[in-house]
Design an enzyme around this catalytic site. Structure first.
Site, PDB file in Angstrom:
ATOM      1  N   ILE B 127      -3.685   9.869  10.870  1.00  0.00           N
ATOM      2  CA  ILE B 127      -3.178   9.421   9.588  1.00  0.00           C
ATOM      3  C   ILE B 127      -4.337   9.006   8.679  1.00  0.00           C
ATOM      4  O   ILE B 127      -4.220   9.020   7.452  1.00  0.00           O
ATOM      5  CB  ILE B 127      -2.165   8.274   9.799  1.00  0.00           C
ATOM      6  CG1 ILE B 127      -1.199   8.229   8.637  1.00  0.00           C
ATOM      7  CG2 ILE B 127      -2.848   6.941  10.032  1.00  0.00           C
ATOM      8  CD1 ILE B 127       0.133   7.711   9.017  1.00  0.00           C
ATOM      9  N   ASP B 128      -5.475   8.682   9.285  1.00  0.00           N
ATOM     10  CA  ASP B 128      -6.637   8.201   8.528  1.00  0.00           C
ATOM     11  C   ASP B 128      -7.443   9.335   7.906  1.00  0.00           C
ATOM     12  O   ASP B 128      -8.360   9.077   7.130  1.00  0.00           O
ATOM     13  CB  ASP B 128      -7.550   7.391   9.448  1.00  0.00           C
ATOM     14  CG  ASP B 128      -6.914   6.093   9.887  1.00  0.00           C
ATOM     15  OD1 ASP B 128      -6.021   5.598   9.175  1.00  0.00           O
ATOM     16  OD2 ASP B 128      -7.291   5.587  10.950  1.00  0.00           O
ATOM     17  N   GLY B 171      -6.908   2.125   7.789  1.00  0.00           N
ATOM     18  CA  GLY B 171      -8.258   2.677   7.718  1.00  0.00           C
ATOM     19  C   GLY B 171      -9.264   1.762   8.396  1.00  0.00           C
ATOM     20  O   GLY B 171      -9.889   0.960   7.724  1.00  0.00           O
ATOM     21  N   ARG B 267      -2.449 -13.046  -4.130  1.00  0.00           N
ATOM     22  CA  ARG B 267      -1.476 -12.818  -3.061  1.00  0.00           C
ATOM     23  C   ARG B 267      -1.852 -11.552  -2.311  1.00  0.00           C
ATOM     24  O   ARG B 267      -2.475 -10.661  -2.884  1.00  0.00           O
ATOM     25  CB  ARG B 267      -0.074 -12.612  -3.650  1.00  0.00           C
ATOM     26  CG  ARG B 267       0.513 -13.807  -4.330  1.00  0.00           C
ATOM     27  CD  ARG B 267       1.014 -14.829  -3.321  1.00  0.00           C
ATOM     28  NE  ARG B 267       1.706 -15.930  -3.973  1.00  0.00           N
ATOM     29  CZ  ARG B 267       1.089 -16.958  -4.541  1.00  0.00           C
ATOM     30  NH1 ARG B 267      -0.228 -17.025  -4.554  1.00  0.00           N
ATOM     31  NH2 ARG B 267       1.789 -17.930  -5.099  1.00  0.00           N
TER      32      ARG B 267
END
Lengths: 343, 343, 343, 343
Positions: B127-128, B171, B267
């Site tokens: 996925i990275d 990542g 946040r």
């Protein structure tokens, strides 16, 4: 340096992302000055301009369409078109033009540069992904995502009623959207302009899908045509006296023929303009942004007469004239790959 | 021919699309027979199998995850691992293996093939997007879309309260998701593992964004780290006695530091597992499907020890060993491109 | 107790969620036994059944369509229909029926219960939201979301080319989808079946929108009609000899008339079946699930001849006969509210 | 008449839709004049205003957040707050105020009206849906859709690794978002603030789900708490010296406890601010728009001291004071309905 920007041809998600990247980098890194020409080549032709600084490009990255407007005006077909453009560029003290558009828009840029010395850099745009000089164009991924999502939805309605669902997607001359969305959506038949289809074969696939107790989805590019023997489509088109291209579209015709020949209920969905509107996908925003950054670099390098293009993961420059010379169609081998899923 | 299929490592949208394509083409075009091994290399190691024919792959194209399950089991670290795998393959009369996975899973396949003669073909999955042998891996586009959509949403809440919003994305070793989603989402700061960040510079960007009367979005890869001088992160991690890696994540730490140094409310949103679950994007379904079709062709061609890979618009074969040798990180020049949007 | 379940009429996102809730609660809380009848009333008529236990309803909550299939078969119009249904229910030892459907499907349930003593409980379903007995029906919210997303996308393409975009949405007899999606999408004209429209007024709104330098979006329900004076639509329909209902749809006709009268380019998008397929929205899943839970409770309470309905946030029971007596149309006052946004 | 508008409290998708509807109807139908107060009650307190005419509200319908900014400032706690507000209203010649906000913002409006004669009309806003006077508030449906989509995605990653996935959603005092998204997403455990949970029972549900060979999803409202016996959460919170409320959130704690007690891997996703940002759902745009239209009507009717509210499909007026008197929590019976899906 003062740079003019214009967007021509059909709109496409990502146009605004290009404009934003061009202006952000041009102003911040090179201290350039920008001016927007309205409605494609009509802008330089008529001298209609809008201011184009950092404030004008705030917040436009995720917005579809183009803040500069668009048109299909071809200034080379206008009386004195070239002279008027050169005068208007001079009047606004424009040193270079960035033209964002497809075959037609960039073809004009190529001729203005090659034959008339206008300093142009091109950014390719076609939702159909049919420019041979670049692996992908922005807008295409968004269109494929929208078409795929529609196909996903149509599967369940097809299954519930055991109906054929024909989905007509964009693609007059090239079947990229049909091929990609058909593969991604799990379509049972995919028809593209590059390969005239055999109606009997289509009906065989449809019937075979029903035999497996599933309902078929047929994805058809708007430019797909039946083999020579089938003259019905042309007749169908001809019979409409109001010039309704949509009304005699291949999708409707196909559903009707499938229903008539297989005895199975068939319905059509014509996706139409929703494929080219709205917020761009992440890929298209990324590609459009990078195209914009590299286009302004090309201007700064004096690489006029060139166009930015994607090759693998890299952005390269190619001559404008070459870039628009040839349409990129779906290769036969790639279409063959998909056939394992037909029927 | 009987072919075993397994999926290893973290799950990733598109795994099921690969499995489906492999089985559809293998059965229909080559008359192969398939067997599924459960939970990555644990399957061949323990001989846990599931049937894998056309019915098993019906309807899985749009589904995230993997119908075969996954694990991070490394059979080369198990006593007698290789022998047990070979025995289990023999017991199930498996002629060849298709291994779908990342660096670790494919590294095992490479060694089993190169050193022990097991007939393996690999399909890359991360996925990275950090495998050097392929332009893209499936799952990445989906993750980038999800992260971009989250960033889109966070812009409006940041503006309404004039707060800093820090978004932590996946990542660990490579910043591809951060870079692509940050660019696509219009982030004002993007931090990647490849380039240790300077907290003062980050705070300058944040402050400059507020000066322009906008609220900043900071996208940070989970593996990004501050420059050597900043030891706080390590301390922060150390203070947690329960091994909560998430709790001491860089996102939370960064928001806290930005708030402390700039005096602006900050946040954090940690996107986490939503990035790797759910239905794949159209691009990922298309890529995964093509990887599957080409993997089974590689098996049929006897091209064992190879892996399929994307190069531009083409699928090619590369040696498994080479493919997993080196991680693909974000090049400095590419990261520099994005900096025009910082601040 | 053995309970039969059937779904009739057009498919609708949420049907599977009802079935799942009915079965989960029936089996777990009341120890009931279930059987599925295929394809609406055709199932009990022909005795075609499928097993319906917990395994059959696993994973169906987010899936559109209906695992039981559907049809528009009216058994009361079949020779001996009632007798055959009663025999088939007896043959399968079915104690009660849960019928999920719209006006027609529930009208049959009402008569079977009231006149023939068949123990029925109804669950209302209409994507058009036009049942008077309930505030909302599931499927409607999904359809409105899909239509609104399409309108969002069409705004940008309309603006870029300064074109009129006509969006034809579902709604033959009631304009709920048009009204809600038109309001939510910021449409400039909304046309509903309840109020025949004045083409001059429509053109005035279109023109006034252009005067403000924006491009108009016209949302039109498929059942909207021009005022009596305008006979063109009927003629347009009549001229098609192949029975293409879609081709002579109000959307196409309207775009043509607007273009002819205002001189502005106009395009049509007919959303069609995508509005009723695919995964239900969260609201529809929640409503469908609650309808299912309350329907099985009604069976357990012996409340036959009733239908579940939403009133405010509560689920109530209403008599089946009353529920299907009257269509719920858009009140004039509600339509008036929207007019402030026209033009 | 000149009318001031303000938005207070946490941002919420739909705020801009209210503002747009108020201004469009006010200007077009009643010829009112508008002024925007910045950042909730801070605006009238400090006299910070922005122009608010038709141009200001163009294009804001689909945008999250609020163009007026927001704050949690309570002017009744400021020295001379009431006097300063009255002076500022007078200075800007404001005849009436429309206050859009939650309990706190509307509580101030109620007191300003009832005790000090300030002419106020309220529009309820809470993403948590916990105002007793209205069936629904805008923003809630959007939040539930986002949470449901996340749960959909997490199912596949949970199944692939056979892990517990804990999803922490908003809801400090009321569990509406948890209940609706948990039901819509097919969660296996739903925990709400209204009902302190028994950790043993939670672990039983988790274990029972695994026994059926599926992976459990646990949806927990941020305000959910374990029963008195479990003091661990309080300790966990206490141990953080930096005031990181998020870090000691119930989601993380729960995953850790489930993992420790059941021996199954557990992961947490804290959805956080993405739930309250971005474009509103169609329902929320529709509700917010109608609230806006009815609020300006209330002003025109002189119905000061009232608030608009949704009751079934109708918009009604209720006294402001009553509206904010009591929080609307999830009734025990409704929570019980959901339990059939636990485990």
């Amino acid at each position: 340096m003062r740079i003019g920007v214009l967007t021509g041809g059909g709109d496409c998600p990502g146009l605004n992302a290009v404009i934003r990247a061009v202006v952000r980098k041009g102003v911040q890194d090179y201290d350039h000055d920008f001016i927007g020409f309205r409605d494609g080549w009509r802008g330089p032709l008529h001298g209609t301009v809008v201011p184009l600084g950092i404030p004008a490009v705030r917040g436009i990255l995720p917005r579809g369409g183009t803040i500069l407007g668009s048109s299909r005006t071809n200034p080379l077909k206008e009386a004195d078109g070239v002279r008027r453009i050169k005068e208007n560029l001079a009047a606004h003290e424009v040193d270079a033009l960035i033209a964002i558009g497809g075959e037609d828009t960039l073809g004009v840029a190529a001729r203005l540069h090659d034959e008339h010395g206008v300093r142009c850099v091109g950014v390719p745009k076609t939702i159909d992904n049919d420019l041979s000089a670049t692996d992908y164009t922005f807008g295409f991924d968004t269109a494929v995502n929208i078409a795929t999502e529609a196909i996903d939805r149509l599967h369940t309605t097809a299954e519930s009623h055991m109906r054929v669902l024909v989905v007509e997607v964009m693609g007059r001359h090239a079947g990229w959207i049909a091929l990609h969305s058909g593969l991604a959506g799990g379509a049972n038949v995919i028809l593209v302009p590059e390969r005239p289809f055999d109606l009997d074969e289509v009906c065989d696939w449809v019937t075979s899908r029903f035999r497996a107790s599933y309902a078929p989805i047929v994805v058809v590019a708007e430019g797909a045509v039946p083999k020579d023997g089938d003259l019905v489509l042309k007749n169908a088109s001809a019979r409409d006296s109001f010039g309704h291209v949509r009304l005699s579209g291949v999708g409707e015709w196909l559903a009707e023929e499938i229903e008539r020949r297989t005895g199975k209920e068939a319905r059509t969905t014509v996706l139409g303009h929703v494929q080219r509107g709205g917020t761009p996908s992440a890929f298209d925003r990324w590609l459009a942004t990078r195209f914009g950054l590299h286009a302004i670099e090309a201007v700064d390098d004096g690489a006029f007469g060139s166009m930015v293009a994607l090759r693998g993961p890299d952005i390269v420059r190619v001559p404008l004239a070459e870039a628009t010379a040839r349409i990129k169609t779906v290769p036969a081998a790639l279409y063959e790959e998909a056939r394992v899923f037909f029927g």
